[in-house]
Design a protein around this motif. Sequence first.
Motif, PDB file in Angstrom:
ATOM      1  N   ALA A  30       0.818  -1.222   0.000  1.00  0.00           N
ATOM      2  CA  ALA A  30       0.000   0.000   0.000  1.00  0.00           C
ATOM      3  C   ALA A  30       0.853   1.275   0.000  1.00  0.00           C
ATOM      4  O   ALA A  30       0.586   2.185  -0.795  1.00  0.00           O
ATOM      5  CB  ALA A  30      -0.966  -0.019   1.177  1.00  0.00           C
ATOM      6  N   MET A  33       2.386   1.650  -3.467  1.00  0.00           N
ATOM      7  CA  MET A  33       1.371   1.990  -4.461  1.00  0.00           C
ATOM      8  C   MET A  33       1.031   3.480  -4.396  1.00  0.00           C
ATOM      9  O   MET A  33       1.028   4.172  -5.418  1.00  0.00           O
ATOM     10  CB  MET A  33       0.124   1.140  -4.189  1.00  0.00           C
ATOM     11  CG  MET A  33      -1.083   1.452  -4.991  1.00  0.00           C
ATOM     12  SD  MET A  33      -2.469   0.388  -4.548  1.00  0.00           S
ATOM     13  CE  MET A  33      -2.758   0.809  -2.847  1.00  0.00           C
ATOM     14  N   TRP A  37       1.874   6.638  -7.165  1.00  0.00           N
ATOM     15  CA  TRP A  37       0.877   7.579  -7.688  1.00  0.00           C
ATOM     16  C   TRP A  37       1.306   9.021  -7.434  1.00  0.00           C
ATOM     17  O   TRP A  37       1.236   9.867  -8.324  1.00  0.00           O
ATOM     18  CB  TRP A  37      -0.479   7.349  -7.038  1.00  0.00           C
ATOM     19  CG  TRP A  37      -1.179   6.111  -7.488  1.00  0.00           C
ATOM     20  CD1 TRP A  37      -0.997   5.440  -8.648  1.00  0.00           C
ATOM     21  CD2 TRP A  37      -2.185   5.415  -6.769  1.00  0.00           C
ATOM     22  NE1 TRP A  37      -1.833   4.357  -8.693  1.00  0.00           N
ATOM     23  CE2 TRP A  37      -2.573   4.316  -7.564  1.00  0.00           C
ATOM     24  CE3 TRP A  37      -2.800   5.595  -5.540  1.00  0.00           C
ATOM     25  CZ2 TRP A  37      -3.540   3.409  -7.164  1.00  0.00           C
ATOM     26  CZ3 TRP A  37      -3.772   4.690  -5.149  1.00  0.00           C
ATOM     27  CH2 TRP A  37      -4.131   3.610  -5.949  1.00  0.00           C
ATOM     28  N   SER A  79      -1.975  -1.857  -7.398  1.00  0.00           N
ATOM     29  CA  SER A  79      -3.281  -1.867  -6.756  1.00  0.00           C
ATOM     30  C   SER A  79      -4.084  -3.120  -7.108  1.00  0.00           C
ATOM     31  O   SER A  79      -4.986  -3.502  -6.362  1.00  0.00           O
ATOM     32  CB  SER A  79      -4.088  -0.610  -7.146  1.00  0.00           C
ATOM     33  OG  SER A  79      -4.481  -0.677  -8.488  1.00  0.00           O
ATOM     34  N   THR A  80      -3.758  -3.789  -8.215  1.00  0.00           N
ATOM     35  CA  THR A  80      -4.449  -5.029  -8.535  1.00  0.00           C
ATOM     36  C   THR A  80      -4.012  -6.171  -7.634  1.00  0.00           C
ATOM     37  O   THR A  80      -4.699  -7.185  -7.539  1.00  0.00           O
ATOM     38  CB  THR A  80      -4.215  -5.440 -10.004  1.00  0.00           C
ATOM     39  OG1 THR A  80      -2.822  -5.686 -10.199  1.00  0.00           O
ATOM     40  CG2 THR A  80      -4.705  -4.356 -10.953  1.00  0.00           C
ATOM     41  N   TRP A  82      -3.504  -5.730  -4.372  1.00  0.00           N
ATOM     42  CA  TRP A  82      -3.902  -5.377  -3.019  1.00  0.00           C
ATOM     43  C   TRP A  82      -5.132  -6.174  -2.602  1.00  0.00           C
ATOM     44  O   TRP A  82      -6.106  -6.280  -3.325  1.00  0.00           O
ATOM     45  CB  TRP A  82      -4.177  -3.888  -2.952  1.00  0.00           C
ATOM     46  CG  TRP A  82      -4.396  -3.352  -1.584  1.00  0.00           C
ATOM     47  CD1 TRP A  82      -3.812  -3.779  -0.432  1.00  0.00           C
ATOM     48  CD2 TRP A  82      -5.257  -2.280  -1.219  1.00  0.00           C
ATOM     49  NE1 TRP A  82      -4.231  -3.025   0.608  1.00  0.00           N
ATOM     50  CE2 TRP A  82      -5.134  -2.101   0.157  1.00  0.00           C
ATOM     51  CE3 TRP A  82      -6.113  -1.450  -1.935  1.00  0.00           C
ATOM     52  CZ2 TRP A  82      -5.848  -1.138   0.844  1.00  0.00           C
ATOM     53  CZ3 TRP A  82      -6.805  -0.508  -1.246  1.00  0.00           C
ATOM     54  CH2 TRP A  82      -6.677  -0.342   0.116  1.00  0.00           C
TER      55      TRP A  82
END
Length: 83
Positions: A30, A33, A37, A79-80, A82
């Motif tokens: 997390a 990720m 971003w 994120s895929t 997570w």
Amino acid sequence: MPKSKTTRKKAVYTPPAKTEAVKVSPRWLAPTMVAAWIIGIVWIAVFYIVPPGTPFISTLGNWNLLIGFVFIIFGVVLSTRWR
């Protein structure tokens, strides 16, 4: 009312046993990720905000957009994973 000659008995449904443990994301996922971003967005924003004569930014030119989007896409790919 006549009864049917063939009586079908439905088998009782038994769900499969849960042998899989609950999947948990690694602790680093997390933050990495979100950091990807933020780095991507900041990279693109800096490209548009700084004056054109800035040495590092002007050297890369429009490749700065690609670099920023690569960071953003990397965050989306993470994120895929997570859970």
